[in-house]
Each structure stands twice: as C-alpha cells, then as structure tokens.
Design an enzyme around this catalytic site. Sequence first.
Site, mmCIF file in Angstrom:
data_model
loop_
_atom_site.group_PDB
_atom_site.id
_atom_site.type_symbol
_atom_site.label_atom_id
_atom_site.label_comp_id
_atom_site.label_asym_id
_atom_site.label_seq_id
_atom_site.Cartn_x
_atom_site.Cartn_y
_atom_site.Cartn_z
ATOM 1 N N ARG A 101 6.431 -4.185 1.503
ATOM 2 C CA ARG A 101 7.326 -3.066 1.137
ATOM 3 C C ARG A 101 8.289 -3.590 0.087
ATOM 4 N NH1 ARG A 101 10.524 1.186 4.903
ATOM 5 N NH2 ARG A 101 8.407 2.027 4.802
ATOM 6 N N GLN A 131 1.688 6.073 4.666
ATOM 7 C CA GLN A 131 2.264 7.253 5.312
ATOM 8 C C GLN A 131 1.356 8.463 5.133
ATOM 9 O OE1 GLN A 131 5.421 7.545 7.048
ATOM 10 N NE2 GLN A 131 4.372 9.429 7.643
HETATM 11 N N1 NVA Z 1 11.376 8.240 0.025
HETATM 12 C C1 NVA Z 1 11.844 7.435 1.126
HETATM 13 C C2 NVA Z 1 10.768 7.220 2.123
HETATM 14 C C3 NVA Z 1 11.184 6.452 3.348
HETATM 15 C C4 NVA Z 1 10.069 6.195 4.309
HETATM 16 C C5 NVA Z 1 12.371 6.114 0.590
HETATM 17 O O1 NVA Z 1 11.720 5.516 -0.280
HETATM 18 O O2 NVA Z 1 13.426 5.670 1.043
HETATM 19 N N1 CP Z 2 8.210 6.539 7.289
HETATM 20 C C1 CP Z 2 8.521 5.239 7.155
HETATM 21 O O1 CP Z 2 7.915 4.510 6.343
HETATM 22 O O2 CP Z 2 9.499 4.812 7.965
HETATM 23 P P1 CP Z 2 10.233 3.393 7.921
HETATM 24 O O3 CP Z 2 11.042 3.368 6.637
HETATM 25 O O4 CP Z 2 11.077 3.364 9.143
HETATM 26 O O5 CP Z 2 9.195 2.311 7.895
#
Ligand code: NVA
Ligand code: CP
Length: 323
Positions: A101, A131
């Site tokens: 991530r 997701q």
């Molecule tokens: N668009 C959001 C998704 C979180 C799962 C972000 O990148 O923070």
């Molecule tokens: N939806 C999702 O990716 O959640 P987290 O940011 O908690 O991993």
Amino acid sequence: MTRHFLVDTDLTPDEQASVLDLAASLKADRFSRRPLAGPQTVGVVFDKTSTRTRVSFATGVSDLGGSPLIINPGESQLGHKESIADSARVFSRMLAAVVWRTYEQAGLEEMAEHSTVPVVNGLSDDYHPCQILADLLTLREHFGDLAGRTLAYVGDAANNMANSYLLGCATAGMHVRVAGPEGYLPREDVVAAARERAGATGGSVLVTTDAREALAGADAVVTDTWVSMGQESEKAERTEIFAAYSVTAEAMALAAQDAVFLHCLPAYRGLEVAAEVIDGPASLVWDEAENRLHAQKALLTFLLDSSGLSADLPAALRREETR
Ligand code: NVA
Ligand code: CP
C-alpha cells in the site's frame, strides 16, 4: 512469468471471473487451498494506514498455509534509505509475494519490474483493485451475474476507488457510471482504458457531473470518502465541493427499487453517505468488508498458480528457481 496485480485490468475478463469463482469456493470451504504451505512468507507493506487490508491479508495468508509479515509505515528502508528496485530484489529472495500500500502507482510498477514474485497493489493514489474484487464478489452473491448490471459511483470521481470501479466493473461486463464535480473527474487515460475493456465485455462507461444521471435506475450505488489518505489538509474545501454528491436516502430513491449500497470503508456518516443509507437495509458493507478476505485469497492463489510458485502445484509444474 511472474504475474502481478497492480491495476484492475491486469486480470483479463476470464481471469477475473475465475478469481471470483475461486473466491466463492474459498468462502464456502475456507482452508481448501494451501499455495503458501511451508509456511511461506508474504510481505504486506504499508506506507499508509489500514484496517481491512491489513487484517484481510494477514488472515488470508495464514488461511492459505503461509505466514504474513506486516511492515508498518516507516519500519523498512524501502523507498527512502534503499531504492525500490533493491528492496524488490531482496524481497524476491525470501518472500512468496509482496502486497504494498503506497502513494505512487509508479512505485508499484518499479517494484514489479524488479520482483520475481507476485506484487499486489494494496491501494495506491490511483487504484484500489483488491477492493473492487471484493465488491464484485459481493454483488455477484447478491445479484448472480454481474454482466449487464449497472453500478453508479458518486463523489470524488478522481480518486483511486473511482478509477478502479471504472476498470474493474468494465472488466466484469457491467455498466459503470461515475459522477463527481468538475475538476474531480477521472483522468482521460483511465476512462479510455475502461471504455476499451467495456467494448470487449459488453459493458459501458459514463462519466458525468450530474449525480442524478448516474444514479437513475442503478443496481448498485457506491461512494467513498471525499478526503483520501494524503489529502487531509484539503478537508474543509473538499467537504464543500462534494456536498451535492452525498448518498442520501433521496439519492438512493433515484436508483433501482432493489438497489444495494456499497462503501469500501472507512466511512464518514453525514458526509459522503447518510447514516440511514449505510446502516439501512440496502447496505451490504459488512459482507463487502468480509469479502476482502475471500477475494484476496483467491487472487493470491491465482497469482501463485499462474506464476508457477504455488506449493499446491505438482513439483514438475513448479518454477525451477528456488528462494
Ligand atoms: N480513497 C480512499 C480509500 C480508502 C480505502 C483513500 O485512498 O484513502
Ligand atoms: N477499504 C480499505 O482498504 O480499508 P483499509 O484502509 O482499512 O485497509
């Protein structure tokens, strides 16, 4: 060849369908595949915070017979004291796969270029493809076939979720509509890639500033936070800009009568979604969250199988090199 999953279109329509089939079968029989038997280790690296991605990958890797190694923000040399390429070379000598991530999509591409084990995008600024697999699994459970169904995304249409809905739903043969204010619509190259996919699957793509146009008769209504990770300083401004795109009961009433609501979470009630929607009968968000686990287990199994790296494969089919 090592297979990676950096963006939704890294799976062909047929591959996406077989990953979803496998996800359903792993959900029904949780410990039926052991591609990580050993246990082999999967690195799950976070440059941003997480609840679902962390918990679902940690649990999923264990379910598949492996051992997860969670690396939290700031805990490794990756990207600051050591190049992405060098980290990828080291990871490849010890890990069975890497989930990352991060911020820039280009970083994931560089990691994949230098990795001999699968690299999975656990969310970047541009895409959140894991997701979307979970969302598609959830919609498939509810509606049966995905092809021909309409999904409407309303809100920040320039973010990672909007991009991944465009590409992932087009891959599934769905009609995908995204609505957001001027200046917060998806990039042209993403829309073009989604249109190309939709052309091959019988789906379609609509991008609009008119939330009502996107919502009209939709089977699934989805949204996401207006303030993605890394945009915290823009919160006040964004809250104003997106106010007309909130998924309220009135917005849901424009969708099909049996429409469902999805949200990747974390959610901000009273902002992008009304509490009565996310906590109401149309909401499938808890199934959606659970389905991260099943979808990602299927994805990892598929990537390891097709890279010749699965412990489930007979020795003759396994790739020569050893870690
Ligand atoms: N668009 C959001 C998704 C979180 C799962 C972000 O990148 O923070
Ligand atoms: N939806 C999702 O990716 O959640 P987290 O940011 O908690 O991993």
